[in-house]
Write an enzyme that holds these catalytic residues in place. Structure first.
Site, PDB file in Angstrom:
ATOM      1  N   LYS A  43       0.459  -4.050  -7.363  1.00 53.57           N
ATOM      2  CA  LYS A  43       1.871  -4.246  -7.542  1.00 53.57           C
ATOM      3  C   LYS A  43       3.073  -3.115  -7.954  1.00 53.57           C
ATOM      4  O   LYS A  43       3.320  -2.959  -7.299  1.00 53.57           O
ATOM      5  CB  LYS A  43       1.536  -5.505  -8.858  1.00 53.57           C
ATOM      6  CG  LYS A  43       2.941  -6.713  -8.411  1.00 53.57           C
ATOM      7  CD  LYS A  43       1.940  -7.953  -8.072  1.00 53.57           C
ATOM      8  CE  LYS A  43       1.851  -7.339  -6.085  1.00 53.57           C
ATOM      9  NZ  LYS A  43       0.730  -8.096  -6.422  1.00 53.57           N
ATOM     10  N   ARG A  56       9.069 -10.280   6.095  1.00 54.67           N
ATOM     11  CA  ARG A  56       8.329 -10.678   6.701  1.00 54.67           C
ATOM     12  C   ARG A  56       7.680  -8.957   6.742  1.00 54.67           C
ATOM     13  O   ARG A  56       6.639  -8.678   6.792  1.00 54.67           O
ATOM     14  CB  ARG A  56       8.091 -10.923   7.609  1.00 54.67           C
ATOM     15  CG  ARG A  56       7.536 -12.711   7.830  1.00 54.67           C
ATOM     16  CD  ARG A  56       7.585 -13.018   9.529  1.00 54.67           C
ATOM     17  NE  ARG A  56       6.756 -12.773  10.474  1.00 54.67           N
ATOM     18  CZ  ARG A  56       5.878 -13.904  10.226  1.00 54.67           C
ATOM     19  NH1 ARG A  56       5.698 -14.904   9.657  1.00 54.67           N
ATOM     20  NH2 ARG A  56       4.637 -12.821  11.229  1.00 54.67           N
ATOM     21  N   CYS A  73       5.903  -8.230  12.880  1.00 57.67           N
ATOM     22  CA  CYS A  73       7.310  -9.309  13.758  1.00 57.67           C
ATOM     23  C   CYS A  73       7.913 -10.255  13.301  1.00 57.67           C
ATOM     24  O   CYS A  73       6.386 -10.774  12.897  1.00 57.67           O
ATOM     25  CB  CYS A  73       6.977  -8.529  14.852  1.00 57.67           C
ATOM     26  SG  CYS A  73       5.986  -7.261  15.575  1.00 57.67           S
ATOM     27  N   GLU A 126       2.728  -0.743  -4.682  1.00 56.07           N
ATOM     28  CA  GLU A 126       3.589  -1.129  -3.358  1.00 56.07           C
ATOM     29  C   GLU A 126       5.500  -1.924  -4.037  1.00 56.07           C
ATOM     30  O   GLU A 126       5.710  -1.034  -2.386  1.00 56.07           O
ATOM     31  CB  GLU A 126       3.314  -2.898  -3.397  1.00 56.07           C
ATOM     32  CG  GLU A 126       3.279  -4.243  -3.417  1.00 56.07           C
ATOM     33  CD  GLU A 126       2.260  -4.866  -2.730  1.00 56.07           C
ATOM     34  OE1 GLU A 126       2.976  -5.092  -2.013  1.00 56.07           O
ATOM     35  OE2 GLU A 126       1.530  -5.952  -3.904  1.00 56.07           O
ATOM     36  N   TRP A 137       8.135  -4.917  13.301  1.00 54.54           N
ATOM     37  CA  TRP A 137       7.483  -3.371  12.913  1.00 54.54           C
ATOM     38  C   TRP A 137       6.026  -3.296  13.620  1.00 54.54           C
ATOM     39  O   TRP A 137       5.580  -3.898  14.368  1.00 54.54           O
ATOM     40  CB  TRP A 137       5.956  -5.004  11.888  1.00 54.54           C
ATOM     41  CG  TRP A 137       5.906  -4.342  10.746  1.00 54.54           C
ATOM     42  CD1 TRP A 137       6.388  -3.787   9.550  1.00 54.54           C
ATOM     43  CD2 TRP A 137       4.889  -3.502  10.471  1.00 54.54           C
ATOM     44  NE1 TRP A 137       5.737  -3.668   8.411  1.00 54.54           N
ATOM     45  CE2 TRP A 137       4.618  -3.087   8.824  1.00 54.54           C
ATOM     46  CE3 TRP A 137       3.305  -3.405  11.143  1.00 54.54           C
ATOM     47  CZ2 TRP A 137       3.411  -2.551   8.140  1.00 54.54           C
ATOM     48  CZ3 TRP A 137       2.296  -2.754  10.878  1.00 54.54           C
ATOM     49  CH2 TRP A 137       2.163  -2.181   8.900  1.00 54.54           C
ATOM     50  N   GLU A 146      -4.994  -5.330  -9.937  1.00 55.55           N
ATOM     51  CA  GLU A 146      -3.744  -6.350  -9.317  1.00 55.55           C
ATOM     52  C   GLU A 146      -2.754  -5.504  -9.533  1.00 55.55           C
ATOM     53  O   GLU A 146      -1.551  -5.271  -9.140  1.00 55.55           O
ATOM     54  CB  GLU A 146      -4.347  -7.573  -9.138  1.00 55.55           C
ATOM     55  CG  GLU A 146      -2.617  -8.512  -9.428  1.00 55.55           C
ATOM     56  CD  GLU A 146      -2.224  -8.457  -7.517  1.00 55.55           C
ATOM     57  OE1 GLU A 146      -3.122  -8.420  -6.779  1.00 55.55           O
ATOM     58  OE2 GLU A 146      -1.214  -9.068  -7.283  1.00 55.55           O
ATOM     59  N   ASN A 172       4.291 -10.885  19.265  1.00 53.07           N
ATOM     60  CA  ASN A 172       3.829 -10.665  18.423  1.00 53.07           C
ATOM     61  C   ASN A 172       2.150  -9.715  18.699  1.00 53.07           C
ATOM     62  O   ASN A 172       1.787 -10.740  18.844  1.00 53.07           O
ATOM     63  CB  ASN A 172       3.627 -11.143  17.316  1.00 53.07           C
ATOM     64  CG  ASN A 172       4.758 -11.695  16.158  1.00 53.07           C
ATOM     65  OD1 ASN A 172       6.204 -11.464  16.554  1.00 53.07           O
ATOM     66  ND2 ASN A 172       5.599 -12.349  15.266  1.00 53.07           N
ATOM     67  N   GLY A 173       1.954  -9.468  18.289  1.00 46.90           N
ATOM     68  CA  GLY A 173       0.391  -9.217  17.968  1.00 46.90           C
ATOM     69  C   GLY A 173      -0.396  -7.736  18.814  1.00 46.90           C
ATOM     70  O   GLY A 173       1.204  -6.744  18.647  1.00 46.90           O
ATOM     71  N   HIS A 190     -16.694   9.135 -16.338  1.00 49.18           N
ATOM     72  CA  HIS A 190     -18.124  10.305 -15.175  1.00 49.18           C
ATOM     73  C   HIS A 190     -16.679  10.776 -14.242  1.00 49.18           C
ATOM     74  O   HIS A 190     -17.290  11.083 -12.983  1.00 49.18           O
ATOM     75  CB  HIS A 190     -18.372   8.844 -14.675  1.00 49.18           C
ATOM     76  CG  HIS A 190     -19.281   8.426 -15.778  1.00 49.18           C
ATOM     77  ND1 HIS A 190     -20.474   8.781 -16.210  1.00 49.18           N
ATOM     78  CD2 HIS A 190     -19.279   7.376 -16.158  1.00 49.18           C
ATOM     79  CE1 HIS A 190     -20.960   8.349 -16.803  1.00 49.18           C
ATOM     80  NE2 HIS A 190     -20.404   7.088 -16.927  1.00 49.18           N
ATOM     81  N   LYS A 199       4.318  -9.138   4.936  1.00 49.81           N
ATOM     82  CA  LYS A 199       4.237 -10.431   4.326  1.00 49.81           C
ATOM     83  C   LYS A 199       2.664 -10.272   4.458  1.00 49.81           C
ATOM     84  O   LYS A 199       1.955 -11.052   4.108  1.00 49.81           O
ATOM     85  CB  LYS A 199       5.579 -10.702   3.741  1.00 49.81           C
ATOM     86  CG  LYS A 199       5.324 -12.636   3.294  1.00 49.81           C
ATOM     87  CD  LYS A 199       5.273 -11.672   1.968  1.00 49.81           C
ATOM     88  CE  LYS A 199       4.633 -13.189   0.839  1.00 49.81           C
ATOM     89  NZ  LYS A 199       3.967 -12.648  -0.413  1.00 49.81           N
TER      90      LYS A 199
HETATM   91  O1  M6R Z   1      -1.612 -13.855   3.438  1.00 52.31           O
HETATM   92  P1  M6R Z   1      -2.604 -12.504   2.491  1.00 52.31           P
HETATM   93  O2  M6R Z   1      -2.974 -13.121   1.122  1.00 52.31           O
HETATM   94  O3  M6R Z   1      -3.937 -13.039   3.349  1.00 52.31           O
HETATM   95  O4  M6R Z   1      -2.629 -11.462   2.468  1.00 52.31           O
HETATM   96  C1  M6R Z   1      -3.435 -10.790   1.697  1.00 52.31           C
HETATM   97  C2  M6R Z   1      -2.278  -9.109   1.984  1.00 52.31           C
HETATM   98  O5  M6R Z   1      -1.309  -8.889   2.886  1.00 52.31           O
HETATM   99  C3  M6R Z   1      -1.911  -9.262   0.195  1.00 52.31           C
HETATM  100  O6  M6R Z   1      -2.613 -10.182  -0.893  1.00 52.31           O
HETATM  101  C4  M6R Z   1      -1.122  -7.797   0.069  1.00 52.31           C
HETATM  102  O7  M6R Z   1      -1.940  -7.551  -0.561  1.00 52.31           O
HETATM  103  C5  M6R Z   1       0.237  -8.030  -0.715  1.00 52.31           C
HETATM  104  N1  M6R Z   1       1.717  -8.029  -0.419  1.00 52.31           N
HETATM  105  C6  M6R Z   1       0.255  -8.047  -2.749  1.00 52.31           C
HETATM  106  O8  M6R Z   1       1.201  -7.831  -3.263  1.00 52.31           O
END
Ligand code: M6R
Length: 612
Positions: A488, A27, A2, A491, A76, A484, A102-103, A507, A607
């Site tokens: 990427k 976000r 949010c 997502e 959100w 990673e 938010n929260g 395995h 985000k």
């Molecule tokens: O803001 P942060 O680095 O703490 O966020 C952690 C993860 O939410 C963040 O790295 C997320 O996995 C990304 N969307 C990856 O691209």
């Protein structure tokens, strides 16, 4: 997650709120709304499910909503599906209060039952609506906005950043925060609240970060802040020095692509000031060499890509420091009863500095006596403020949900920690140290070289975007890199993907390989190149289509077996993932582009993850 924006001034609020919300779109959200104190009395609320544009069209860019004080929100969904009625702002039953939140209000069920028992009718399924209804309930008893807010805050449990309007006090917004980011903006006769500085940077660069328990009262005369004991607080202001253009696309079709191409510059900012006369000099770190030598346990704690930085870091730090390093997912660490004492160092990594799980892990570690050294991008964020020591990554604002330049700069900073600690401990070989420093100096330039060769990646992506499943395999640093690369890809392209340590294939996982399965084989780590090659041969023998990534030094060798090879410039081992990640980011980007995905705002993702 949010987004919150609020405005008090002399201009019409709604267009400013919409503009602020548009800068928070990155976000992630599923609905949006605004509330404005109407000049005719009362509070005008407009909200709708879907993109901000839907709301903007509904109120003609804000022109339809008169009034100079208002609050806006992008939601959100957590409690209750995305819908018009569940969107914020929530209006109290009598229409006196509008609230954005938010929260999560953890005890909302109990409060809701209590209020229903008192005859209050709820409209939404959200936890947030209880704040608006409870405010009105208490206000009807005390007839004082601030007092009612105080009573609400004493009654609710959980995490919140709140913006509140009261029709009887049309000159003000009251804001409150606990465990969710909220900042105050100081303009010229106009004042703001925001969950993120990008929402208000167009109007002001002077901000103050609210602390847990604080309440802020915004009027056109200024902002008054009180702590939980109702004592006035003198807020320290921070000047935001990045340009508005840094949060705009600047000619790129997507923020993600722009941020991928910003990596050389971001790395220069992260590295150059920390290299002096051939030494890593972490002037911005408080830890002394003696303190470093006194640590007997080291943890790295983070989520998502930041956790993957930790996975690479483990290999590098253990090698440089000859100390064992445990890498933990923050969401697991916080509930794992971790073994920590005052000789424990916890390195916390976070781009946003607001990730709730990471924050909770930090607090848990701190409460048990650990020293917290954080690597953070967002200056003044909660994690930065609660850490004993912070090393900023200086990557600039990262807007795309999929992190790129934050990953690269976090990694560079962690590598520099490894070198500085290795030197303090006397565990790093001096020739290796010198080579690493030289490698760090050359890293931005080498990254430019990788970016200049992105056409091959685009071509390969355009031929392979239709797979249902893609595997990443590698050993040691290449395994950490694969984690990673795989995240990427999934997502932003929504393709199922897994990363495996190549040695594990036999395995179990190798049973998944069949004719045409796409395997991205990572073979940049020269010391294990032969082993990487034999894993390539294994998967090829089972029909896999292989895309290989290696170094220029090994390219020719790899090409003997694999037709599709990408290579990165040669560098010292520890920096291989820093170069290797870029082709993987580009591969994901181009695959997602071919599939027509919403690259900067992938479905279901946010985000900054500020709920558990
Ligand atoms: O803001 P942060 O680095 O703490 O966020 C952690 C993860 O939410 C963040 O790295 C997320 O996995 C990304 N969307 C990856 O691209």
């Amino acid at each position: 997650m949010c987004g919150i924006v609020g405005f008090v001034g002399k201009q019409q609020a709604a267009p400013i709120l919409l503009d602020g919300l548009s800068r928070l779109e990155y976000r992630g959200y599923d609905s949006a709304g605004v509330a404005v104190v109407s000049p005719d009395g009362g509070i005008d609320v407009q909200k709708s499910k879907g993109r901000l544009q839907v709301l903007s069209d509904l109120i003609h860019g804000g022109e339809d909503m008169k009034g100079c004080i208002g609050i806006g929100h992008t939601r959100w969904a957590t409690h209750g599906a995305p819908s018009d009625v569940n969107s914020h702002p929530h209006l109290s039953e009598g229409g006196k209060f509008a609230v954005i939140h938010n929260g999560i209000i953890e005890n909302y069920v109990e409060i809701k039952e209590f209020l229903i028992h008192q005859g209050v009718h709820f409209r939404s399924e959200t936890d947030s609506e209880v704040v608006a209804q409870l405010l009105e309930f208490y206000y009807n008893e005390c007839h004082d906005f601030l007092e009612a807010v105080g009573r609400v805050l004493r009654r609710i449990e959980g995490a919140y950043a709140l913006g509140m309007l009261c029709a009887d006090c049309p000159d003000r917004i009251i804001a409150a925060r606990k465990d969710a980011p909220l900042l105050l903006g100081y303009g010229d006769g106009e004042y703001f609240i925001a969950s993120d500085v990008t929402a208000i940077i167009k109007h002001t660069r002077e901000v103050a970060y609210m602390e847990d328990g604080e309440i802020a009262i915004l009027t056109t005369d200024g902002i008054v802040v009180e702590d939980a004991l109702q004592q006035p607080v003198e807020k320290q202001r921070h000047h935001i020095d990045w340009e508005v253009s840094a949060a705009e696309k600047g000619g790129y079709p997507h923020f993600m692509l722009k941020e991928i191409f910003e990596q050389p510059e971001a790395l220069r900012r992260a590295i150059s000031p920390r290299l002096k006369d051939g030494r890593v000099t972490l002037d911005d770190m408080k830890l002394s060499a003696e303190q470093i030598r006194n640590f007997s346990r080291i943890f790295i704690v983070a989520c998502g890509s930041s956790y993957h930085v930790g996975m690479v870091g483990k290999y590098n730090l253990e090698h440089l420091m000859r100390r064992s390093v445990e890498v933990c997912l923050a969401s697991e660490f916080r509930y794992s009863d971790p073994i920590i004492d005052d000789h424990t160092l916890v390195i916390v990594i976070s781009q946003s500095g607001e990730t709730l799980d990471t924050m909770a892990a930090l607090r848990e570690a701190k409460a048990r006596g650990a020293y917290i050294l954080s690597i953070v991008n967002v200056v003044g964020s909660s994690i930065a403020r609660e850490s004993d020591d912070v090393l900023y990554t200086w990557a600039g604002p990262e807007i795309a949900v999929a992190t790129t330049k934050a990953y690269s700069t976090q990694l560079a900073v962690l590598d520099m920690i490894g070198l500085a600690f290795g030197e303090a401990l006397g565990t790093v070989d001096s020739a290796e140290y010198d080579a690493a420093v030289e490698g760090l100096q050359k890293l931005p330039e080498q990254l430019e070289e990788v970016l200049a060769n992105c056409a091959d990646i685009q071509k390969f992506a355009s031929e392979h975007f239709n797979h249902n499943s893609i595997f990443f395999i590698g050993r040691n640093l290449d395994y950490a890199l694969g984690l990673e690369g795989s995240l990427k890809l999934k997502e932003i392209s929504y393709i199922h993907s897994e990363a495996y340590a190549s040695g594990e294939l036999k395995h179990g996982t190798i049973s998944l390989i069949e004719d045409g399965t796409l395997v991205v084989a990572l073979g940049t780590y020269g010391r294990l190149f032969d082993k990487a090659m034999s894993n390539v041969v294994e998967v090829k023998a089972r029909g896999a289509d292989v895309l290989a990534l290696t170094t220029d030094a090994h390219r020719a060798e790899m090409e003997k077996t694999v037709p599709n090879v990408l290579s990165i410039p040669n560098t010292v081992d520890m920096l291989l993932p820093s170069l290797g990640v870029v082709p993987l980011q580009l591969f994901s980007y181009y695959v997602a582009l071919q599939r027509g995905c919403d690259i900067d705002k992938p479905r279901n993702l946010a985000k900054s993850v500020t709920v558990e």
